[in-house]
Motif scaffolding. Sequence first.
Motif, PDB file in Angstrom:
ATOM      1  N   LEU A 182      10.693  16.089  53.250  1.00 55.35           N
ATOM      2  CA  LEU A 182      10.386  15.233  52.311  1.00 55.35           C
ATOM      3  C   LEU A 182      10.155  15.831  50.850  1.00 55.35           C
ATOM      4  CD1 LEU A 182       7.552  13.665  54.816  1.00 55.35           C
ATOM      5  CD2 LEU A 182       9.856  12.870  54.367  1.00 55.35           C
ATOM      6  N   ASP A 183      10.160  15.139  50.134  1.00 54.93           N
ATOM      7  CA  ASP A 183      10.048  15.562  48.535  1.00 54.93           C
ATOM      8  C   ASP A 183       8.545  16.484  48.429  1.00 54.93           C
ATOM      9  OD1 ASP A 183       9.802  16.303  45.859  1.00 54.93           O
ATOM     10  OD2 ASP A 183      10.871  14.122  45.288  1.00 54.93           O
ATOM     11  N   SER A 184       8.716  17.800  47.885  1.00 52.79           N
ATOM     12  CA  SER A 184       7.548  18.453  48.157  1.00 52.79           C
ATOM     13  C   SER A 184       7.229  19.013  46.516  1.00 52.79           C
ATOM     14  CB  SER A 184       7.785  19.754  49.194  1.00 52.79           C
ATOM     15  OG  SER A 184       7.760  19.116  50.478  1.00 52.79           O
ATOM     16  N   ARG A 185       7.764  18.455  45.830  1.00 52.96           N
ATOM     17  CA  ARG A 185       7.730  18.960  44.408  1.00 52.96           C
ATOM     18  C   ARG A 185       6.347  18.562  43.957  1.00 52.96           C
ATOM     19  NH1 ARG A 185      11.731  15.455  40.957  1.00 52.96           N
ATOM     20  NH2 ARG A 185      11.317  14.035  42.665  1.00 52.96           N
ATOM     21  N   GLU A 186       5.524  19.683  43.178  1.00 53.26           N
ATOM     22  CA  GLU A 186       4.269  19.672  42.592  1.00 53.26           C
ATOM     23  C   GLU A 186       3.261  19.384  44.172  1.00 53.26           C
ATOM     24  OE1 GLU A 186       3.514  16.242  39.853  1.00 53.26           O
ATOM     25  OE2 GLU A 186       5.280  17.083  38.470  1.00 53.26           O
ATOM     26  N   ILE A 187       3.562  20.225  44.881  1.00 58.78           N
ATOM     27  CA  ILE A 187       2.632  20.378  46.112  1.00 58.78           C
ATOM     28  C   ILE A 187       1.537  20.791  46.117  1.00 58.78           C
ATOM     29  CG2 ILE A 187       3.536  22.348  46.825  1.00 58.78           C
ATOM     30  CD1 ILE A 187       3.253  19.402  49.078  1.00 58.78           C
ATOM     31  N   ASP A 188       0.951  21.635  44.956  1.00 61.62           N
ATOM     32  CA  ASP A 188      -0.118  21.884  44.693  1.00 61.62           C
ATOM     33  C   ASP A 188      -1.120  20.731  44.527  1.00 61.62           C
ATOM     34  OD1 ASP A 188       0.625  24.392  44.852  1.00 61.62           O
ATOM     35  OD2 ASP A 188       0.979  24.900  42.805  1.00 61.62           O
ATOM     36  N   GLN A 189      -0.810  19.564  43.844  1.00 65.38           N
ATOM     37  CA  GLN A 189      -1.548  18.471  44.149  1.00 65.38           C
ATOM     38  C   GLN A 189      -2.140  17.778  45.147  1.00 65.38           C
ATOM     39  OE1 GLN A 189       0.200  15.265  41.463  1.00 65.38           O
ATOM     40  NE2 GLN A 189       0.890  16.638  39.899  1.00 65.38           N
ATOM     41  N   LEU A 190      -1.515  18.311  46.474  1.00 65.27           N
ATOM     42  CA  LEU A 190      -1.967  17.941  47.517  1.00 65.27           C
ATOM     43  C   LEU A 190      -2.603  18.850  48.499  1.00 65.27           C
ATOM     44  CD1 LEU A 190      -1.285  15.398  49.450  1.00 65.27           C
ATOM     45  CD2 LEU A 190       0.371  16.760  50.505  1.00 65.27           C
ATOM     46  N   ASN A 191      -4.123  18.678  48.805  1.00 64.37           N
ATOM     47  CA  ASN A 191      -4.746  19.634  49.664  1.00 64.37           C
ATOM     48  C   ASN A 191      -4.401  19.618  50.866  1.00 64.37           C
ATOM     49  OD1 ASN A 191      -6.538  19.605  47.329  1.00 64.37           O
ATOM     50  ND2 ASN A 191      -7.696  17.851  48.254  1.00 64.37           N
ATOM     51  N   TYR A 192      -4.855  20.942  51.528  1.00 58.71           N
ATOM     52  CA  TYR A 192      -4.705  21.093  52.953  1.00 58.71           C
ATOM     53  C   TYR A 192      -5.385  20.124  53.708  1.00 58.71           C
ATOM     54  CZ  TYR A 192      -1.497  25.144  52.136  1.00 58.71           C
ATOM     55  OH  TYR A 192      -0.353  26.069  51.849  1.00 58.71           O
ATOM     56  N   SER A 193      -5.203  19.731  54.895  1.00 55.72           N
ATOM     57  CA  SER A 193      -6.064  18.839  55.857  1.00 55.72           C
ATOM     58  C   SER A 193      -7.455  19.523  56.042  1.00 55.72           C
ATOM     59  CB  SER A 193      -5.478  18.245  56.939  1.00 55.72           C
ATOM     60  OG  SER A 193      -4.495  17.367  56.678  1.00 55.72           O
ATOM     61  N   ARG A 194      -7.261  20.787  56.197  1.00 47.13           N
ATOM     62  CA  ARG A 194      -8.352  21.750  56.856  1.00 47.13           C
ATOM     63  C   ARG A 194      -9.434  21.945  55.538  1.00 47.13           C
ATOM     64  NH1 ARG A 194      -3.682  24.966  57.230  1.00 47.13           N
ATOM     65  NH2 ARG A 194      -3.752  26.669  55.420  1.00 47.13           N
ATOM     66  N   ASP A 195      -9.117  21.735  54.337  1.00 43.84           N
ATOM     67  CA  ASP A 195      -9.707  21.897  53.186  1.00 43.84           C
ATOM     68  C   ASP A 195     -10.127  20.548  52.616  1.00 43.84           C
ATOM     69  OD1 ASP A 195      -9.154  24.653  53.397  1.00 43.84           O
ATOM     70  OD2 ASP A 195      -7.447  24.624  51.817  1.00 43.84           O
TER      71      ASP A 195
ATOM     72  N   ASP B 204     -10.307  12.815  58.651  1.00 41.68           N
ATOM     73  CA  ASP B 204      -9.068  12.895  59.411  1.00 41.68           C
ATOM     74  C   ASP B 204      -7.927  13.219  58.508  1.00 41.68           C
ATOM     75  OD1 ASP B 204      -6.935  13.104  61.397  1.00 41.68           O
ATOM     76  OD2 ASP B 204      -6.956  10.984  61.688  1.00 41.68           O
ATOM     77  N   HIS B 205      -7.612  12.167  57.816  1.00 40.56           N
ATOM     78  CA  HIS B 205      -6.603  12.400  56.624  1.00 40.56           C
ATOM     79  C   HIS B 205      -6.904  11.172  55.519  1.00 40.56           C
ATOM     80  CE1 HIS B 205      -4.782   9.366  59.536  1.00 40.56           C
ATOM     81  NE2 HIS B 205      -4.245   8.882  58.423  1.00 40.56           N
ATOM     82  N   CYS B 206      -6.514  11.627  54.467  1.00 37.68           N
ATOM     83  CA  CYS B 206      -6.537  10.516  53.455  1.00 37.68           C
ATOM     84  C   CYS B 206      -5.577  11.003  52.457  1.00 37.68           C
ATOM     85  CB  CYS B 206      -7.992  10.759  52.686  1.00 37.68           C
ATOM     86  SG  CYS B 206      -8.275  12.539  51.730  1.00 37.68           S
ATOM     87  N   GLY B 207      -5.530  10.085  51.213  1.00 35.65           N
ATOM     88  CA  GLY B 207      -4.388  10.126  50.200  1.00 35.65           C
ATOM     89  C   GLY B 207      -4.414  11.610  49.430  1.00 35.65           C
ATOM     90  N   ARG B 208      -5.699  12.286  49.664  1.00 33.12           N
ATOM     91  CA  ARG B 208      -5.639  13.538  48.811  1.00 33.12           C
ATOM     92  C   ARG B 208      -5.114  14.579  49.643  1.00 33.12           C
ATOM     93  NH1 ARG B 208     -10.842  11.507  48.384  1.00 33.12           N
ATOM     94  NH2 ARG B 208     -11.703  13.017  49.970  1.00 33.12           N
ATOM     95  N   CYS B 209      -4.972  14.291  50.973  1.00 36.15           N
ATOM     96  CA  CYS B 209      -4.630  15.460  51.990  1.00 36.15           C
ATOM     97  C   CYS B 209      -3.180  15.265  52.590  1.00 36.15           C
ATOM     98  CB  CYS B 209      -5.414  16.165  52.728  1.00 36.15           C
ATOM     99  SG  CYS B 209      -6.125  14.885  53.914  1.00 36.15           S
ATOM    100  N   SER B 210      -2.932  13.670  52.662  1.00 40.14           N
ATOM    101  CA  SER B 210      -1.713  13.452  53.224  1.00 40.14           C
ATOM    102  C   SER B 210      -0.769  12.169  52.748  1.00 40.14           C
ATOM    103  CB  SER B 210      -2.250  12.747  54.813  1.00 40.14           C
ATOM    104  OG  SER B 210      -3.059  11.742  54.654  1.00 40.14           O
ATOM    105  N   VAL B 211       0.188  11.955  53.337  1.00 38.89           N
ATOM    106  CA  VAL B 211       1.064  10.736  52.843  1.00 38.89           C
ATOM    107  C   VAL B 211       1.490   9.987  54.102  1.00 38.89           C
ATOM    108  CG1 VAL B 211       3.160  10.060  51.749  1.00 38.89           C
ATOM    109  CG2 VAL B 211       2.229  12.098  50.851  1.00 38.89           C
ATOM    110  N   THR B 212       1.290   8.657  53.879  1.00 42.15           N
ATOM    111  CA  THR B 212       1.482   7.800  55.261  1.00 42.15           C
ATOM    112  C   THR B 212       2.977   7.049  55.095  1.00 42.15           C
ATOM    113  OG1 THR B 212      -0.709   7.306  55.516  1.00 42.15           O
ATOM    114  CG2 THR B 212       0.690   6.032  56.568  1.00 42.15           C
ATOM    115  N   LEU B 213       3.686   7.085  56.126  1.00 43.61           N
ATOM    116  CA  LEU B 213       4.745   6.416  56.064  1.00 43.61           C
ATOM    117  C   LEU B 213       4.937   5.563  57.198  1.00 43.61           C
ATOM    118  CD1 LEU B 213       5.292   9.845  55.189  1.00 43.61           C
ATOM    119  CD2 LEU B 213       7.718   8.843  54.761  1.00 43.61           C
TER     120      LEU B 213
END
Length: 335
Positions: free
Chosen positions: A83-96, A101-110
Amino acid sequence: MEYDTIMDGEFKEDFGPKIQVSAADKIHVDFELSNVDLSLANSLRRTVQAEVPTIAIDLVEIEANTSVLADEFISHRLGLIPLDSREIDQLNYSRDCDCDDHCGRCSVTLTLHAKCTTNEVMKVYARDLIVSYDRPNSHIGNPVITDPDRLGSLICKLRKDQEIKLTCVAKKGIAKEHAKWSPTAAIGFEYDPHNKLHHLDLWYEQDPDEEWPKSKYAELEEPPAEGQVFDYDAVPSKFYFEVEGVGNIESDAIVLEGVKELQRKLAGLIHGLGENDGMAGEFDSPRSPGGDAPAWQDPGYTTPYGNGGGASAWGGGAATAYGTTPYGDSGASGW
């Protein structure tokens, strides 16, 4: 790809690390690293391979699956789709993240829903995955599609009336946790192509030169002279890297992210070592008995009750809790 001229310019031997890029495209990058120690070069290799963060499918909720493949098999295949991981710093780790559970700040839904309605075999590809809009930017989490037909990775095949319907949650991670988060397919690492340092013991039957052909990097270094005396103090100084990405991050960006991650790890180490010297933080770790221990630290020769080590918890001179032994006098021999 364009690089700053300072990277390929002429350096003095004592200037510091030198990088010379020999070939680069979107998937591959070949470069030479020199004026560094073997441990640093190998640390960069390990960091690039295992600690550069990417995004990959981590959770799969299957609503319907009537294909011939088991749910676990399909989930495993989905996790390996880059999956495209460019600018991955804009996405948080789920543990942080602050979510439950998960949201748009730490995950992407497909999501994926496919059903075969004809007599022909229906192939389901990565292009059939639908990415949600709740994500940090418009490209992160998109399936990487590099084939000429723009189909992507094959997920499964369906016959008539077979159906698959599922929801995927992609999260940020590193390859040290699971190989699906690896940004590279392979990393080539080589030094001393003529084996002048004798770090390799080449097993051969008749002729080692024919049975162990030289790599292309042997042309860049001088071979050992006939009868040359072995130098026990010699160390490698040039290291050749070949980085092959999988398409989720550009090849040169993988190396740069690896350098950044290595810098962060070293900065954390320096921060931890500097806490005792007053460089950062208020933490005061335990010291040796002769090192001006802080008030809370016990010097090592008293009991928890404040006595000098020769008394018991009840204050007596090493007597039992009831003053006498089972044989009579306090502390005396039973004989």
